[in-house]
Motif scaffolding. Sequence first.
Motif, PDB file in Angstrom:
ATOM      1  N   VAL A 116     -17.547  -9.738   5.697  1.00 31.92           N
ATOM      2  CA  VAL A 116     -17.003  -9.499   4.351  1.00 31.92           C
ATOM      3  C   VAL A 116     -18.125  -9.476   3.319  1.00 31.92           C
ATOM      4  O   VAL A 116     -18.159  -8.624   2.416  1.00 31.92           O
ATOM      5  CB  VAL A 116     -15.954 -10.575   3.985  1.00 31.92           C
ATOM      6  N   GLU A 117     -19.078 -10.409   3.472  1.00 31.95           N
ATOM      7  CA  GLU A 117     -20.213 -10.477   2.542  1.00 31.95           C
ATOM      8  C   GLU A 117     -21.050  -9.202   2.610  1.00 31.95           C
ATOM      9  O   GLU A 117     -21.481  -8.663   1.587  1.00 31.95           O
ATOM     10  CB  GLU A 117     -21.074 -11.706   2.882  1.00 31.95           C
ATOM     11  N   ARG A 118     -21.227  -8.675   3.834  1.00 32.23           N
ATOM     12  CA  ARG A 118     -22.008  -7.445   4.009  1.00 32.23           C
ATOM     13  C   ARG A 118     -21.229  -6.216   3.529  1.00 32.23           C
ATOM     14  O   ARG A 118     -21.822  -5.220   3.154  1.00 32.23           O
ATOM     15  CB  ARG A 118     -22.411  -7.275   5.477  1.00 32.23           C
ATOM     16  N   LEU A 119     -19.902  -6.307   3.577  1.00 29.14           N
ATOM     17  CA  LEU A 119     -19.085  -5.199   3.092  1.00 29.14           C
ATOM     18  C   LEU A 119     -19.173  -5.105   1.569  1.00 29.14           C
ATOM     19  O   LEU A 119     -19.233  -4.003   0.999  1.00 29.14           O
ATOM     20  CB  LEU A 119     -17.620  -5.402   3.521  1.00 29.14           C
ATOM     21  N   VAL A 120     -19.203  -6.275   0.922  1.00 29.29           N
ATOM     22  CA  VAL A 120     -19.307  -6.331  -0.536  1.00 29.29           C
ATOM     23  C   VAL A 120     -20.731  -6.027  -0.996  1.00 29.29           C
ATOM     24  O   VAL A 120     -20.956  -5.289  -1.965  1.00 29.29           O
ATOM     25  CB  VAL A 120     -18.870  -7.719  -1.066  1.00 29.29           C
ATOM     26  N   ASN A 121     -21.701  -6.606  -0.286  1.00 31.68           N
ATOM     27  CA  ASN A 121     -23.120  -6.402  -0.618  1.00 31.68           C
ATOM     28  C   ASN A 121     -23.856  -5.850   0.600  1.00 31.68           C
ATOM     29  O   ASN A 121     -24.427  -6.618   1.392  1.00 31.68           O
ATOM     30  CB  ASN A 121     -23.769  -7.721  -1.057  1.00 31.68           C
ATOM     31  N   PRO A 122     -23.824  -4.555   0.810  1.00 32.29           N
ATOM     32  CA  PRO A 122     -24.473  -3.951   1.988  1.00 32.29           C
ATOM     33  C   PRO A 122     -25.960  -4.311   2.072  1.00 32.29           C
ATOM     34  O   PRO A 122     -26.667  -4.318   1.072  1.00 32.29           O
ATOM     35  CB  PRO A 122     -24.291  -2.450   1.760  1.00 32.29           C
ATOM     36  N   HIS A 123     -26.412  -4.657   3.287  1.00 32.41           N
ATOM     37  CA  HIS A 123     -27.811  -4.991   3.517  1.00 32.41           C
ATOM     38  C   HIS A 123     -28.515  -3.810   4.165  1.00 32.41           C
ATOM     39  O   HIS A 123     -27.917  -3.035   4.905  1.00 32.41           O
ATOM     40  CB  HIS A 123     -27.928  -6.207   4.449  1.00 32.41           C
ATOM     41  N   GLN A 124     -29.805  -3.738   3.916  1.00 34.40           N
ATOM     42  CA  GLN A 124     -30.607  -2.732   4.593  1.00 34.40           C
ATOM     43  C   GLN A 124     -30.769  -3.163   6.057  1.00 34.40           C
ATOM     44  O   GLN A 124     -31.104  -4.307   6.341  1.00 34.40           O
ATOM     45  CB  GLN A 124     -31.979  -2.591   3.930  1.00 34.40           C
ATOM     46  N   ILE A 125     -30.495  -2.260   6.982  1.00 34.21           N
ATOM     47  CA  ILE A 125     -30.527  -2.599   8.408  1.00 34.21           C
ATOM     48  C   ILE A 125     -31.762  -2.020   9.081  1.00 34.21           C
ATOM     49  O   ILE A 125     -32.091  -0.846   8.881  1.00 34.21           O
ATOM     50  CB  ILE A 125     -29.262  -2.062   9.118  1.00 34.21           C
ATOM     51  N   GLU A 126     -32.459  -2.863   9.877  1.00 32.56           N
ATOM     52  CA  GLU A 126     -33.548  -2.384  10.726  1.00 32.56           C
ATOM     53  C   GLU A 126     -32.908  -1.894  12.024  1.00 32.56           C
ATOM     54  O   GLU A 126     -32.696  -2.667  12.956  1.00 32.56           O
ATOM     55  CB  GLU A 126     -34.543  -3.506  11.013  1.00 32.56           C
ATOM     56  N   PHE A 127     -32.591  -0.601  12.053  1.00 31.40           N
ATOM     57  CA  PHE A 127     -31.773  -0.070  13.141  1.00 31.40           C
ATOM     58  C   PHE A 127     -32.395  -0.267  14.529  1.00 31.40           C
ATOM     59  O   PHE A 127     -31.705  -0.666  15.465  1.00 31.40           O
ATOM     60  CB  PHE A 127     -31.491   1.422  12.908  1.00 31.40           C
ATOM     61  N   SER A 128     -33.681  -0.006  14.679  1.00 28.85           N
ATOM     62  CA  SER A 128     -34.306  -0.104  16.002  1.00 28.85           C
ATOM     63  C   SER A 128     -34.227  -1.528  16.548  1.00 28.85           C
ATOM     64  O   SER A 128     -33.847  -1.750  17.702  1.00 28.85           O
ATOM     65  CB  SER A 128     -35.766   0.350  15.936  1.00 28.85           C
ATOM     66  N   ALA A 129     -34.563  -2.523  15.704  1.00 30.76           N
ATOM     67  CA  ALA A 129     -34.516  -3.925  16.134  1.00 30.76           C
ATOM     68  C   ALA A 129     -33.083  -4.374  16.399  1.00 30.76           C
ATOM     69  O   ALA A 129     -32.794  -5.054  17.381  1.00 30.76           O
ATOM     70  CB  ALA A 129     -35.159  -4.825  15.082  1.00 30.76           C
ATOM     71  N   ALA A 130     -32.167  -3.959  15.512  1.00 35.59           N
ATOM     72  CA  ALA A 130     -30.766  -4.374  15.645  1.00 35.59           C
ATOM     73  C   ALA A 130     -30.129  -3.804  16.906  1.00 35.59           C
ATOM     74  O   ALA A 130     -29.401  -4.500  17.627  1.00 35.59           O
ATOM     75  CB  ALA A 130     -29.991  -3.944  14.413  1.00 35.59           C
ATOM     76  N   ILE A 131     -30.399  -2.528  17.196  1.00 37.72           N
ATOM     77  CA  ILE A 131     -29.846  -1.912  18.410  1.00 37.72           C
ATOM     78  C   ILE A 131     -30.435  -2.558  19.650  1.00 37.72           C
ATOM     79  O   ILE A 131     -29.725  -2.809  20.640  1.00 37.72           O
ATOM     80  CB  ILE A 131     -30.095  -0.384  18.406  1.00 37.72           C
ATOM     81  N   LEU A 132     -31.730  -2.875  19.601  1.00 35.62           N
ATOM     82  CA  LEU A 132     -32.380  -3.554  20.732  1.00 35.62           C
ATOM     83  C   LEU A 132     -31.710  -4.901  21.010  1.00 35.62           C
ATOM     84  O   LEU A 132     -31.415  -5.233  22.160  1.00 35.62           O
ATOM     85  CB  LEU A 132     -33.864  -3.762  20.435  1.00 35.62           C
ATOM     86  N   VAL A 133     -31.437  -5.646  19.940  1.00 36.87           N
ATOM     87  CA  VAL A 133     -30.768  -6.947  20.073  1.00 36.87           C
ATOM     88  C   VAL A 133     -29.393  -6.779  20.704  1.00 36.87           C
ATOM     89  O   VAL A 133     -29.000  -7.522  21.619  1.00 36.87           O
ATOM     90  CB  VAL A 133     -30.618  -7.637  18.698  1.00 36.87           C
ATOM     91  N   ALA A 134     -28.646  -5.811  20.215  1.00 36.98           N
ATOM     92  CA  ALA A 134     -27.289  -5.590  20.709  1.00 36.98           C
ATOM     93  C   ALA A 134     -27.287  -5.200  22.189  1.00 36.98           C
ATOM     94  O   ALA A 134     -26.449  -5.669  22.964  1.00 36.98           O
ATOM     95  CB  ALA A 134     -26.608  -4.507  19.883  1.00 36.98           C
TER      96      ALA A 134
END
Length: 310
Positions: A116-134
């Motif tokens: 909900v917090e990210r929906l209200v205040n979108p954060h910049q995402i490091e896509f490569s690192a985030a996808i690797l984590v997932a």
Amino acid sequence: MHQRTIENLQQDHDFVTVNPHAEKRTRYVLFLTVITMVAEIIAGTLFGSMALLADGWHMATHVVAFLITLFAYSYAAKNKANAAFAFGTGKVSVLGGFASAIALGVVALMMLLESVERLVNPHQIEFSAAILVAVIGLVVNLISALLLKDNHAHSHDHGHAHSHHDHNLKAAYMHVLADALTSILAIIALIGAMYLGWLWLDATMGIIGAAIISIWAIGLIRETSPVLLDGSIDKSYSQAIQNCIESDADNRIVDFHIWHVSANHFAAIISIVTSEPKATHHYKSLLTEFDRLSHITIEVNQCHDKSCRH
């Protein structure tokens, strides 16, 4: 004196679910989860990736859940003959499942608040690192799920060979599934955000995941709560027992209680009034087909009133 009679009348109080295979596999899953958690926290700190750090600390909640599972197995086995527990430690694994369900609910709440917090205040995402984590999280959880899946089918209780519910193991398995679901939803959201620019998709998937995990947690709480609160058996089973007793001679049940002593075993106290009293083993023999009753106490009262008869 009376030794043989005493031995014949004594009843077993060991209702502990024995599942050594599942306990061993849970240790493997715990080790795998701890290694992944530490690696992600270290990598996140060194490379400045918030995604890695967040997932690392998220996995810590599942480590706690697996520790609860292993503690419940160990404590129940060590104390099954402890006289301080009136009906043994058959409910300990159920309590472990309940505690893990609460932890699962906390994880869902944390996911919901963060989403909900990210929906209200979108954060910049490091896509490569985030996808690797997932992807790493998904692989670890798929391996863990394979280790834990269907081990409950091999569980048995002392003196009983057939399969039983193991809420303790089910809770651990649900934590693994919850993490796998989170990883799958994250991968879908991150790919969508990276190629379509839909940053809101990440938070939306988080809310969906939190809702699904909450449903799982509530379901497990509903399964374990009746056992912990001495819930009775279903009415049809109870009625069948009463019919069985009262179809013999002129028996009438005047007091009748059935309650859980473990996830899979029930104890019963039955008070009977009859004009033709017999030894208690006669009434117990009437109930041999009711294999869910593991501990039966019979009280027989003689009735001299003609109204007791049919």
